[in-house]
Design a protein around this motif. Sequence first.
Motif, PDB file in Angstrom:
ATOM      1  N   ALA A  21       0.834  -1.206   0.000  1.00 31.97           N
ATOM      2  CA  ALA A  21       0.000   0.000   0.000  1.00 31.97           C
ATOM      3  C   ALA A  21       0.868   1.256   0.000  1.00 31.97           C
ATOM      4  O   ALA A  21       0.603   2.195  -0.753  1.00 31.97           O
ATOM      5  CB  ALA A  21      -0.930  -0.010   1.206  1.00 31.97           C
ATOM      6  N   PRO A  68      -3.864  -4.498  -4.565  1.00 29.04           N
ATOM      7  CA  PRO A  68      -4.453  -3.170  -4.702  1.00 29.04           C
ATOM      8  C   PRO A  68      -5.311  -3.092  -5.959  1.00 29.04           C
ATOM      9  O   PRO A  68      -4.876  -3.498  -7.040  1.00 29.04           O
ATOM     10  CB  PRO A  68      -3.248  -2.231  -4.824  1.00 29.04           C
ATOM     11  CG  PRO A  68      -2.039  -3.077  -4.771  1.00 29.04           C
ATOM     12  CD  PRO A  68      -2.432  -4.504  -4.749  1.00 29.04           C
ATOM     13  N   PHE A 112      -8.132   0.772  -3.630  1.00 28.81           N
ATOM     14  CA  PHE A 112      -7.067   1.761  -3.759  1.00 28.81           C
ATOM     15  C   PHE A 112      -7.553   3.034  -4.447  1.00 28.81           C
ATOM     16  O   PHE A 112      -7.023   3.445  -5.476  1.00 28.81           O
ATOM     17  CB  PHE A 112      -5.901   1.154  -4.527  1.00 28.81           C
ATOM     18  CG  PHE A 112      -4.587   1.751  -4.144  1.00 28.81           C
ATOM     19  CD1 PHE A 112      -3.907   1.266  -3.044  1.00 28.81           C
ATOM     20  CD2 PHE A 112      -4.042   2.793  -4.854  1.00 28.81           C
ATOM     21  CE1 PHE A 112      -2.692   1.816  -2.666  1.00 28.81           C
ATOM     22  CE2 PHE A 112      -2.840   3.352  -4.497  1.00 28.81           C
ATOM     23  CZ  PHE A 112      -2.161   2.862  -3.392  1.00 28.81           C
TER      24      PHE A 112
END
Length: 139
Positions: A21, A68, A112
């Motif tokens: 992330a 993501p 995301f």
Amino acid sequence: LSISELLDGYRSGRFTPVDVARAGLSLAGKVSELNCFTELNEDRIISHAQALTETIKSDGSARLFGVPVGIKDLICTKGVRTTAASKMLREYVPPYDATVIRHLSAARSISFGKLNMDEFAMGSSNENSAFGNVLNPWD
């Protein structure tokens, strides 16, 4: 990395969803001039990644664990501003998740941010967004 390489990295302990992330957020910052995102909440992304990191031993085999995934701004996500790239919906925050979001969540992916697009998905070139054009990095 491919999804299988990402999942292998989690299983082997080479990195965690938080690492991925943070790397993704760093990349998003570097390409911010491309106007790709209409919503990118760093705290929400890191918090979600931390929750996944804590469950890696029990949930690590989920199909999209820690992957993501950018969500087009047309897809309703509970509690996340969803505008369909329109000024008319500039402040709309849906009270529910679209089915695809529920499936992505069940597969343990990392949501995301919201991706810019043509207003109400009426086009294919990203030149008709209320939030400006998405630029092509190779153009």
